[in-house]
Design an enzyme around this catalytic site. Structure first.
Site, PDB file in Angstrom:
ATOM      1  N   CYS A 133     -30.382 -18.278 -76.755  1.00  0.00           N
ATOM      2  CA  CYS A 133     -30.208 -16.864 -77.087  1.00  0.00           C
ATOM      3  C   CYS A 133     -30.218 -15.928 -75.651  1.00  0.00           C
ATOM      4  CB  CYS A 133     -31.580 -16.494 -77.708  1.00  0.00           C
ATOM      5  SG  CYS A 133     -31.626 -14.449 -77.906  1.00  0.00           S
ATOM      6  N   CYS A 136     -31.925 -12.830 -75.255  1.00  0.00           N
ATOM      7  CA  CYS A 136     -33.399 -12.806 -75.040  1.00  0.00           C
ATOM      8  C   CYS A 136     -33.694 -13.234 -73.511  1.00  0.00           C
ATOM      9  CB  CYS A 136     -34.150 -13.869 -75.955  1.00  0.00           C
ATOM     10  SG  CYS A 136     -33.623 -13.986 -77.636  1.00  0.00           S
ATOM     11  N   ASP A 137     -32.848 -13.899 -72.832  1.00  0.00           N
ATOM     12  CA  ASP A 137     -33.290 -14.851 -71.752  1.00  0.00           C
ATOM     13  C   ASP A 137     -32.168 -14.605 -70.652  1.00  0.00           C
ATOM     14  OD1 ASP A 137     -35.657 -15.776 -72.712  1.00  0.00           O
ATOM     15  OD2 ASP A 137     -34.530 -17.348 -73.735  1.00  0.00           O
TER      16      ASP A 137
END
Ligand code: NAP
Length: 314
Positions: A133, A136-137
């Site tokens: 993701c 997200c990261d």
């Protein structure tokens, strides 16, 4: 008879549990195999509102669980094995320990699991160089060289997003052209920071024991392999919605995602609601899952109330 059974304990299921528990409905929540959902695989979550310094994914999920328990949600560590609609409109869910649970309403929050490559060292470096993701990261890769695997819309979207942080983004695809929509593919390939590596696949990951340091790439035409240094890899080869047990009862699209009916969290079966990634192939965020979890809870609450008013409930 239960009021509400919630299947799944990711951000959608747990939010639904908090809301239905606070409405005094004492929901029964089945954790499934991946208790806590996809955020259990993430380290820092920096985009969930309310945590200016970020929060660890597992801690966020555990906090949501405790919050739901405080209001009377009951958790069962069990996998839903079958799902049936009874002639009176109630739902029966059978769990992995063969216990049938009958409920007036059900909230399906079984999520979608990111597809992984399932190759050597992938598990070892999950969240430590290998991710699924970018939203997200991606921010952990400022000024780094990274790689995206896949050739669809997700891969293009992830690669383009990652150019905000990375110095260089390679797209590794097993064909010599992207399968993404034309506009998306063109925009991706035009980007100065993005470089495709065609006809290639990662055959194994390399690391120092703590973090990923590189990948072994194989050219599928020449069959030659080479070790390439890389700081991070984002795998974007699709998600598999966890809807196996609902097939034939709940309407699914061609990819297996639940098709919303009526309200955006409704399904084709009255009293059955869907929240989170199981019905969302576009946004796939913890906060959007939480939002639909709340919506499903409010709809289920209304449905249970109506059912009881009709006098059908014994
Ligand atoms: P997808 O379209 O199924 O593409 C998956 C890609 O991963 C394909 O290029 C496939 O290669 C590759 N792949 C699959 N298994 C692999 C493996 N084991 N090793 C290496 N490569 C592998 O999935 P998606 O991109 O997640 O999209 C899913 C759906 O969501 C699509 O309908 C898409 O249009 C939609 N979507 C839309 C948007 C948007 O509109 N903004 C954004 C994301 C997704 P092959 O090409 O060789 O099969």
């Amino acid at each position: 008879m239960e009021n509400i059974v919630i299947i799944g304990t990711g951000s959608a299921g747990l939010t639904a549990a908090i809301y239905t528990a606070r409405a005094n409905l004492s929901p029964l929540v089945l954790t499934g195999n991946e208790d806590g959902g996809q955020l259990m695989l993430t380290s820092d979550v920096e985009n969930f509102p309310g945590f200016p310094e970020g929060i660890q994914g597992p801690l966020l999920m555990e906090s949501m669980k405790q919050q739901a328990k405080r209001f009377g949600a009951r958790f069962v560590t069990s996998l839903a094995k079958s799902f049936a609609v009874n002639p009176d409109g109630t739902i029966t869910v059978t769990t992995s320990d063969a216990k049938p649970i009958q409920a007036i309403s059900a909230i399906i929050a079984t999520g979608a699991s990111a597809r992984w490559l399932n190759i050597e060292s992938e598990k070892q470096y999950k969240s430590r160089g290998i991710h699924t993701c970018a939203t997200c990261d991606g921010a952990f890769y400022k000024g780094k060289d990274i790689m995206v695997v896949g050739g669809g819309d997700s891969a293009c979207e992830e690669a383009t997003f990652l150019t905000r942080f990375a110095t260089k983004v390679y797209i590794v695809h097993r064909r010599d052209a992207l399968r993404a929509s034309k506009v998306m593919a063109e925009r991706t390939l035009r980007h100065q920071k993005i470089e495709p590596i065609w006809d290639s696949a990662i055959v194994s990951f390399a690391g120092d024991g703590k973090r990923l340091t590189g990948v072994v790439l194989k050219n599928l035409k020449t069959m030659k392999t080479k070790l390439m240094k890389i700081d991070g890899v984002f795998i974007a080869i699709g998600h598999v919605p966890n809807t196996g047990i609902f097939k034939g009862l709940i309407e699914l699209d061609e990819h297996g995602f639940i098709v919303p009916k009526g309200s955006c969290v409704g399904t084709n079966v009255p009293g059955v609601f869907a929240a989170g990634d199981v019905a969302d192939k576009k946004y796939k965020q913890a906060i959007t899952a939480a939002g639909t979890g709340c919506m499903a809870a409010l709809e289920a609450e209304k449905y249970v109330e109506g059912w009881k008013e009709k006098g059908d409930f014994q």
